[in-house]
Design an enzyme around this catalytic site. Structure first.
Site, PDB file in Angstrom:
ATOM      1  N   THR A 144       0.820  -1.213   0.000  1.00 44.41           N
ATOM      2  CA  THR A 144       0.000   0.000   0.000  1.00 44.41           C
ATOM      3  C   THR A 144       0.861   1.274   0.000  1.00 44.41           C
ATOM      4  O   THR A 144       1.914   1.321   0.604  1.00 44.41           O
ATOM      5  CB  THR A 144      -0.893  -0.003   1.248  1.00 44.41           C
ATOM      6  OG1 THR A 144      -1.671  -1.203   1.234  1.00 44.41           O
ATOM      7  CG2 THR A 144      -1.817   1.194   1.287  1.00 44.41           C
ATOM      8  N   GLY A 184       2.954  -2.633   8.140  1.00 44.95           N
ATOM      9  CA  GLY A 184       3.164  -3.180   9.473  1.00 44.95           C
ATOM     10  C   GLY A 184       4.601  -3.630   9.666  1.00 44.95           C
ATOM     11  O   GLY A 184       5.220  -4.160   8.748  1.00 44.95           O
ATOM     12  N   GLU A 234      -6.928  -6.818   3.344  1.00 51.65           N
ATOM     13  CA  GLU A 234      -7.302  -8.023   2.560  1.00 51.65           C
ATOM     14  C   GLU A 234      -8.580  -7.764   1.780  1.00 51.65           C
ATOM     15  O   GLU A 234      -9.428  -8.641   1.640  1.00 51.65           O
ATOM     16  CB  GLU A 234      -7.484  -9.241   3.480  1.00 51.65           C
ATOM     17  CG  GLU A 234      -6.293  -9.586   4.347  1.00 51.65           C
ATOM     18  CD  GLU A 234      -5.004  -9.787   3.542  1.00 51.65           C
ATOM     19  OE1 GLU A 234      -5.086 -10.093   2.349  1.00 51.65           O
ATOM     20  OE2 GLU A 234      -3.924  -9.598   4.118  1.00 51.65           O
TER      21      GLU A 234
HETATM   22  C1  LIG Z   1      -3.992  -1.178  10.484  1.00 51.72           C
HETATM   23  C2  LIG Z   1      -3.641  -1.365   9.034  1.00 51.72           C
HETATM   24  C3  LIG Z   1      -2.551  -2.159   8.691  1.00 51.72           C
HETATM   25  C4  LIG Z   1      -2.175  -2.326   7.356  1.00 51.72           C
HETATM   26  N1  LIG Z   1      -1.063  -3.076   7.053  1.00 51.72           N
HETATM   27  C5  LIG Z   1      -0.607  -3.127   5.757  1.00 51.72           C
HETATM   28  C6  LIG Z   1       0.610  -3.782   5.423  1.00 51.72           C
HETATM   29  O1  LIG Z   1       1.289  -4.342   6.285  1.00 51.72           O
HETATM   30  N2  LIG Z   1       1.039  -3.770   4.123  1.00 51.72           N
HETATM   31  C7  LIG Z   1       0.307  -3.158   3.152  1.00 51.72           C
HETATM   32  O2  LIG Z   1       0.736  -3.183   2.000  1.00 51.72           O
HETATM   33  N3  LIG Z   1      -0.865  -2.515   3.410  1.00 51.72           N
HETATM   34  C8  LIG Z   1      -1.340  -2.479   4.705  1.00 51.72           C
HETATM   35  N4  LIG Z   1      -2.524  -1.814   4.995  1.00 51.72           N
HETATM   36  C9  LIG Z   1      -3.244  -1.103   3.931  1.00 51.72           C
HETATM   37  C10 LIG Z   1      -4.577  -1.745   3.541  1.00 51.72           C
HETATM   38  O3  LIG Z   1      -4.334  -2.895   2.826  1.00 51.72           O
HETATM   39  C11 LIG Z   1      -5.381  -0.706   2.729  1.00 51.72           C
HETATM   40  O4  LIG Z   1      -5.756   0.312   3.616  1.00 51.72           O
HETATM   41  C12 LIG Z   1      -6.613  -1.334   2.101  1.00 51.72           C
HETATM   42  O5  LIG Z   1      -6.214  -2.080   1.010  1.00 51.72           O
HETATM   43  C13 LIG Z   1      -7.663  -0.302   1.636  1.00 51.72           C
HETATM   44  O6  LIG Z   1      -7.145   0.533   0.684  1.00 51.72           O
HETATM   45  P1  LIG Z   1      -7.246   2.118   0.800  1.00 51.72           P
HETATM   46  O7  LIG Z   1      -6.921   2.477   2.187  1.00 51.72           O
HETATM   47  O8  LIG Z   1      -6.408   2.667  -0.267  1.00 51.72           O
HETATM   48  O9  LIG Z   1      -8.759   2.447   0.531  1.00 51.72           O
HETATM   49  P2  LIG Z   1      -9.357   3.136  -0.796  1.00 51.72           P
HETATM   50  O10 LIG Z   1      -9.293   2.177  -1.907  1.00 51.72           O
HETATM   51  O11 LIG Z   1      -8.762   4.462  -1.001  1.00 51.72           O
HETATM   52  O12 LIG Z   1     -10.868   3.283  -0.375  1.00 51.72           O
HETATM   53  C14 LIG Z   1     -11.428   4.513   0.054  1.00 51.72           C
HETATM   54  C15 LIG Z   1     -12.931   4.416  -0.098  1.00 51.72           C
HETATM   55  O13 LIG Z   1     -13.296   4.360  -1.473  1.00 51.72           O
HETATM   56  C16 LIG Z   1     -14.093   3.231  -1.736  1.00 51.72           C
HETATM   57  N5  LIG Z   1     -13.730   2.737  -3.077  1.00 51.72           N
HETATM   58  C17 LIG Z   1     -12.496   2.696  -3.623  1.00 51.72           C
HETATM   59  N6  LIG Z   1     -12.553   2.207  -4.869  1.00 51.72           N
HETATM   60  C18 LIG Z   1     -13.848   1.924  -5.135  1.00 51.72           C
HETATM   61  C19 LIG Z   1     -14.553   1.375  -6.269  1.00 51.72           C
HETATM   62  N7  LIG Z   1     -13.920   1.006  -7.354  1.00 51.72           N
HETATM   63  N8  LIG Z   1     -15.887   1.205  -6.162  1.00 51.72           N
HETATM   64  C20 LIG Z   1     -16.531   1.561  -5.037  1.00 51.72           C
HETATM   65  N9  LIG Z   1     -15.925   2.087  -3.957  1.00 51.72           N
HETATM   66  C21 LIG Z   1     -14.601   2.273  -4.002  1.00 51.72           C
HETATM   67  C22 LIG Z   1     -13.776   2.246  -0.622  1.00 51.72           C
HETATM   68  O14 LIG Z   1     -14.866   1.385  -0.371  1.00 51.72           O
HETATM   69  C23 LIG Z   1     -13.519   3.176   0.547  1.00 51.72           C
HETATM   70  O15 LIG Z   1     -14.722   3.552   1.140  1.00 51.72           O
HETATM   71  C24 LIG Z   1      -2.928  -1.672   6.333  1.00 51.72           C
HETATM   72  C25 LIG Z   1      -4.040  -0.898   6.692  1.00 51.72           C
HETATM   73  C26 LIG Z   1      -4.405  -0.731   8.012  1.00 51.72           C
HETATM   74  C27 LIG Z   1      -5.591   0.128   8.345  1.00 51.72           C
END
Ligand SMILES: Cc1cc2nc3c(=O)[nH]c(=O)nc-3n(C[C@H](O)[C@H](O)[C@H](O)COP(=O)(O)OP(=O)(O)OC[C@H]3O[C@@H](n4cnc5c(N)ncnc54)[C@H](O)[C@@H]3O)c2cc1C
Ligand SMILES: Cc1cc2nc3c(=O)[nH]c(=O)nc-3n(C[C@H](O)[C@H](O)[C@H](O)COP(=O)(O)OP(=O)(O)OC[C@H]3O[C@@H](n4cnc5c(N)ncnc54)[C@H](O)[C@@H]3O)c2cc1C
Lengths: 681, 681
Positions: free
Chosen positions: A135, A174, A441
């Site tokens: 991410t 993480g 995930e």
């Molecule tokens: C505590 C924590 C630990 C993590 N650890 C790791 C890690 O170790 N390594 C790593 O790589 N990542 C990690 N992550 C990241 C995590 O995998 C991402 O936050 C997750 O994949 C969601 O992506 P985003 O935050 O970019 O959300 P976004 O995709 O930006 O979503 C934002 C909003 O838009 C909506 N949305 C987006 N696209 C669409 C669409 N096409 N249609 C409809 N709605 C849409 C979503 O539903 C959401 O409401 C971690 C996250 C957290 C919170």
């Protein structure tokens, strides 16, 4: 409190230990008690200051615990199951978390033999400590949109890893913030000026001695979060950092250093498989996650007394245990049923997953003999077909199960009234740490699109008249066949009919969505809300079906005695009918049931089930077998000494009470010398 | 991010400043900007370390802020509105919180002139700093069950305050843990061995010089909580502490020291009034509470881009702003509409409350002339009748509004994906601090019983043929009259019909509940779930009605131009139809609408409204006029510089980044010397 819980336990004939064994297996229970004894002996795992310490202190303790855990692992020759069990008992994320999961798994699964030797082996010995950096600040769900680049340099056979923008900064990673010295970095591969999409690279990021970031690498912790503060989620930026050819994980695709050509991925469905496995694990755990909250709330609500019953005959009657109020029961008992429902569903998923892996392996053997599968539709390959089904199911269930646990935990916290808000309830922090499961995930909302896509595809296949090859296709074709006769499911008395009603609703919504998309040519975006509902409906069907099948299994009847089985059957009905009632509007629009049936389900069946299950509530939560040490909750103590423990923690363990303030607004003094210091004088 | 928000603002014609003025009044806006300027100049209000500091540090800062605020109040001659405004801008509970609210209010309202002089005056000068100690470890909702005793000693004309059990310990008492030196203590009055129920006593608890607890008094902070950690909620135990006669607050009931007789309460309905006022305030604030989350999420979702549209024609198209996804819209835009709905409802309640207070005062005048009201039914006194209605309405609305805000905030947090989980989102801590609003001033579930009781009483009166004297009775009698003709509300096109459909459903559920209770003689406990639904239905009717009436008011048409009014009207329809669709099953069982209408509402009307409101989303949230300083959110910045701010806070403000760890499991070192220290060498 103690007598009340004893009375509750005396009142019910549910066989707690047989049920525990059925839930966790004998080996699982033994493992837990063995490991618990070891952990409790180690001072570093003492939990008494957990709720008081600030971020930096908590992180320091978490690091100490992670180290000790690794030492215990080596010392006692633990298996991975043992370690997993220890983690559950400790119940807090730790700084080696991503090293021990995604980093090792990715090296293992996506590295070749040479890379295993070069990276995996030192990582297994904790010489390298890694993380999984996918991410970025600007991209999470959309992995194809990642901005970090890895450019192949044919001259010196290296890659240049680079972060071209602020938003390309890796974020949320993480174990990265303070702990890791290696990272698997997902980056856009560029070869001869052309992009080849995201690929994984193993990159050293900190010096192995000084632990300072290597040159041209910026790393840090991303700051405090709603929960998960014992983990150092981090950020990471590269300023044109060169790494050798071996850094690109090469099991599935690679670059030939001689020809500088890209070698295409061979079997992406195996990666697909890992995702499915991870999601199934989330489903399997969600039952236990929720059960912690339900255990705490059910015990507290059995100890808590408040008000006399309004219709009580005598004014002398003692105050009522709040669990006797139907408004408390309707909040807790369906959740109790849900714990079992999710647990059995997770098990069912895992069993399917494993069966499929075996089949895949067998098919792969056949495939090798017969060469390429040719141009036939994917549907003819039963294992890939099963995999597609499993994949979609795991997406929908991950979404449903994790939100159900999240929302259920908050419901449990509320049921405890004011005391639920204290950290000593043990629910709030657990909720806060679990919450991101809904986001990682696969964001829970996004995942539902995958379920819908799969269901639409299945429906198209069924419409074409193809023979069903899995359960999803069967229920769809069933629906088509009976559509005109209509449904007359007897949900109030027949269990099979409940399952069929859920299948009917899911199928109805599938064909509705198909009509919108294929006939009315509606845009994908305009259908997302329908897709969400569809995914939810289909997943609820899966849960009801798995619960039902568990009750039909020979295993359960051989392990549980009839009174216990009877209560399990009531829990099934409670879960199913309560869900049906909550989602009433979809059930009647699909004509799966009538308005009258829903009214009866609500006013008669569900209320009657609450009454029937109520006496067994404590034994049912006991059967989840959470040690007090794990729950770390005043309200959820198995001995019911709720108030004593609240008072002890507040008055004896609370550091704020060592401070005397100067309360007057015009005095510049805030804290007078601390009492502790005074004592020293 | 900046350009995106600018584009959004350019796209819509909603008149932000006129709408702001309509929401907050000109005076309110001016006040806010005046006070903001003052606060921002004071270093102690700097928020940059808020998200990082641990409990003890945060409490220390909160105390410093409370003192400074009091100094500013004196220095600038602030009004109470000014102070309230400052508190909202600071947005954290502080150690004087309960002194400034319940302690002063109770002294004022329940003390007599002598007590005002003895207690209220020094309290107003912060010589005494107080708290309101009602709840105990064992009793919260059930005030009659309190165990602390206050026994009258006729010999020396004193009371003995005593805590006979562990569970009688006062608990949860805001400002008590470290700060207060006085408390209003609710205790069971005993006189001549007989209990007279709970009464309020003013008790000094700490020494005014040393600030140590007085003899035979134990006090402490109750420990960390899910939120609200800048407040020192405390516990308090008395070991037979004597207090003088003047300690018992004597405005409504008292003990005659000469005769040792109890003097009965005169006008309990005034206390009743305070509760109603407090709950109405919660309703009024809930719109703004939710609007903070909606502002943050709407801005972030307009800046965040993720994925191309699936139906996009060209692969070159830029990624979509996530607010363009209907699945994001359906989560945020109905909540945006809800902010307005709750705000207008709160206003309506306040106006009714004030009107009623005036009437009460007038009636009291009349009452004094005509003596006792006699034996006639309460219903004949229009102001007490209105008060009963107001009281019930405020219970139901407090419950609905605070849960709506709580659940809405979590929905906003989720809509922000992973970044929503960072404290820098500004939603999580706000949510955590607001959460107890659902528990205090009446547990949200318990309150619904009061609403039901009132509605049943009203229904009985209507059934008897009494002339309706308020709106509740009117809609019930309307329903009775039309019950047989049935309802044919045109909810999809007529606004009045929407309001009537909500009234119909509420009336239907009332008479159903009445049948269960009065005809079928069902127990009160067995009906609690029905009562909860009934209260919710009635409260939603109130919200829809208040929103509708606001749109009809001359004030709004004179203040807002037609394009802005048009958007407001769409928000009304979105709130109402989305709610109708969510609660579909009650609407069709009551025959208020047909299944077909609900389907149309869902698939056509609501989806169309999302599309229509979408372009105005940013201007609509702008109109709530939250200064960035107040939001303290990277994601919600009004200039859209989301990523820059996230990065700045993580890399520059985060103390964990000053620490270098030793990552290897076999090394006993956890933190190596801190970088900061190294720099000093
Ligand atoms: C505590 C924590 C630990 C993590 N650890 C790791 C890690 O170790 N390594 C790593 O790589 N990542 C990690 N992550 C990241 C995590 O995998 C991402 O936050 C997750 O994949 C969601 O992506 P985003 O935050 O970019 O959300 P976004 O995709 O930006 O979503 C934002 C909003 O838009 C909506 N949305 C987006 N696209 C669409 C669409 N096409 N249609 C409809 N709605 C849409 C979503 O539903 C959401 O409401 C971690 C996250 C957290 C919170
Ligand atoms: C942050 C915070 C600050 C506070 N500050 C103060 C303060 O300054 N001063 C003060 O005096 N108090 C304070 N309180 C206490 C607060 O007023 C009580 O917590 C509240 O009244 C709820 O009571 P309880 O906790 O005893 O819940 P309980 O009444 O014990 O409720 C427990 C559960 O039982 C259910 N229940 C109880 N009775 C019934 C029934 N008859 N029918 C159906 N269900 C029932 C409830 O719905 C709930 O789910 C504070 C609380 C909090 C969380």
């Amino acid at each position: 409190g103690s007598e009340l819980l004893e009375q509750e336990r005396a009142k019910s004939k549910v066989n707690t230990s047989a049920l525990s064994t059925f839930l966790h297996t004998k080996a699982g229970l033994e493992r837990k008690h063995k490991i618990l004894a070891i952990l409790q002996q180690e001072k570093v795992f003492d939990k008494s200051q957990n709720y008081f310490a600030g971020r930096v202190d908590r992180f320091e303790t978490a690091l100490a615990r992670a180290k000790k855990l690794r030492q215990l692992y080596v010392k006692h020759g633990w298996t991975n199951d043992d370690k997993q069990c220890a983690n559950e008992l400790i119940s807090e994320p730790g700084p080696y978390g991503l090293h021990e999961s995604m980093f090792l798994i990715t090296l293992q699964g996506q590295g070749n033999a040479e890379q295993h030797k070069r990276f995996l082996e030192p990582a297994q010995e904790y010489k390298y400590i890694g993380c999984y950096a996918q991410t970025e600040l600007g991209h999470g769900s959309n992995v194809r949109g990642l901005e970090t680049t890895a450019t192949w340099n044919p001259e010196d056979k290296t890659f240049t890893i680079h972060s071209p923008t602020l938003t390309s900064s890796k974020w949320w990673i993480g174990s990265l913030g303070r702990t890791a010295n290696f990272a698997v970095v997902m980056a856009q591969l560029y070869l001869g000026g052309k992009p080849y999409g995201p690929h994984p690279f193993v990159v050293q990021i900190r010096d192995l001695k000084t632990h300072q970031p290597l040159e041209n690498i910026a790393i840090g912790d991303i700051g405090p979060k709603f929960g998960y503060n014992t983990m150092d989620n981090g950020y990471l930026l590269f300023n044109k950092v060169k790494v050798p050819h071996i850094s690109m994980l090469a099991r599935f695709s690679s670059i030939d250093p001689k020809t500088n050509k890209y070698i295409r991925p061979s079997s992406p469905s195996l990666i697909y498989g890992t995702l499915t496995w991870v999601r199934s694990t989330i489903v399997l755990q969600s039952g236990g996650v929720l059960a912690r909250g339900v255990t705490i709330a059910t015990r507290y609500c059995s100890v808590r007394r408040q008000f006399q019953d309004r219709d009580a005959q005598s004014p002398e009657t003692a105050e009522n245990q709040v669990i006797n109020y139907t408004m408390v029961q309707i909040r807790l008992l369906p959740l109790l049923a849900t714990c079992f429902a999710l647990h059995f569903t997770g098990r069912g998923m895992m069993a399917l997953y494993e069966a499929n892996q075996r089949k895949l392996a067998a098919d792969a053997g056949k495939g090798a003999q017969s060469g390429n599968r040719g141009a036939g539709p994917e549907e003819t390959n039963s294992s890939s077909d099963l995999l597609a089904d499993l994949h979609a199911t795991s997406c929908g269930l991950k979404s449903l199960a994790s939100y159900t646990a999240v929302e259920g935990l908050e419901m449990c916290r509320r049921a405890c009234g004011g005391h639920g808000y204290s950290n000593f309830s043990g629910i709030g922090t657990w909720f806060a740490d679990y919450l991101p499961t809904a986001t990682w995930e696969g964001d829970n909302y996004m995942l539902t699109q995958q379920v819908a896509r799969y269901l639409l595809k299945s429906a198209r296949s069924v419409l074409k008249g193809n023979e069903p090859t899995n359960d999803t296709q069967s229920i769809l074709s069933n629906f088509l066949a009976r559509q005109d006769q209509g449904a007359a499911f007897d949900v109030l008395t027949k269990d099979e009919d409940i399952v069929e009603a859920f299948a009917w609703r899911s199928s109805f919504l599938t064909f509705e969505a198909l009509k919108h998309r294929d006939e009315q040519k509606r845009s994908w975006n305009s259908l997302l809300v329908d897709f969400y509902r569809l995914s939810r409906a289909h997943s609820q069907y899966m849960v009801v079906k798995n619960f039902y099948e568990t009750l039909q299994s020979p295993a359960i009847s051989s392990e549980l005695d009839p009174p216990t089985l009877d209560v399990m059957h009531k829990l099934f009905r409670l879960y199913a009918l309560h869900t049906l009632e909550q989602e009433a509007s979809e059930f009647y629009t699909s004509s799966a049931v009538t308005v009258r049936q829903i009214q009866l389900a609500r006013t008669n069946s569900v209320m009657k089930l609450l009454e029937d299950i109520r006496p067994h509530a404590i034994r049912l939560v006991d059967s989840w077998d959470f040690p007090d040490w794990q729950l770390d909750s005043s309200l959820g103590r198995s001995d019911g000494k709720v108030y004593e423990d609240m008072f002890y923690r507040a008055s004896e363990l609370n550091p704020l009470n060592n401070i005397t303030v100067d309360p007057y607004p015009d005095s510049p003094v805030l804290f007078r010398e601390k009492e502790a210091q005074k004592a020293k004088l």
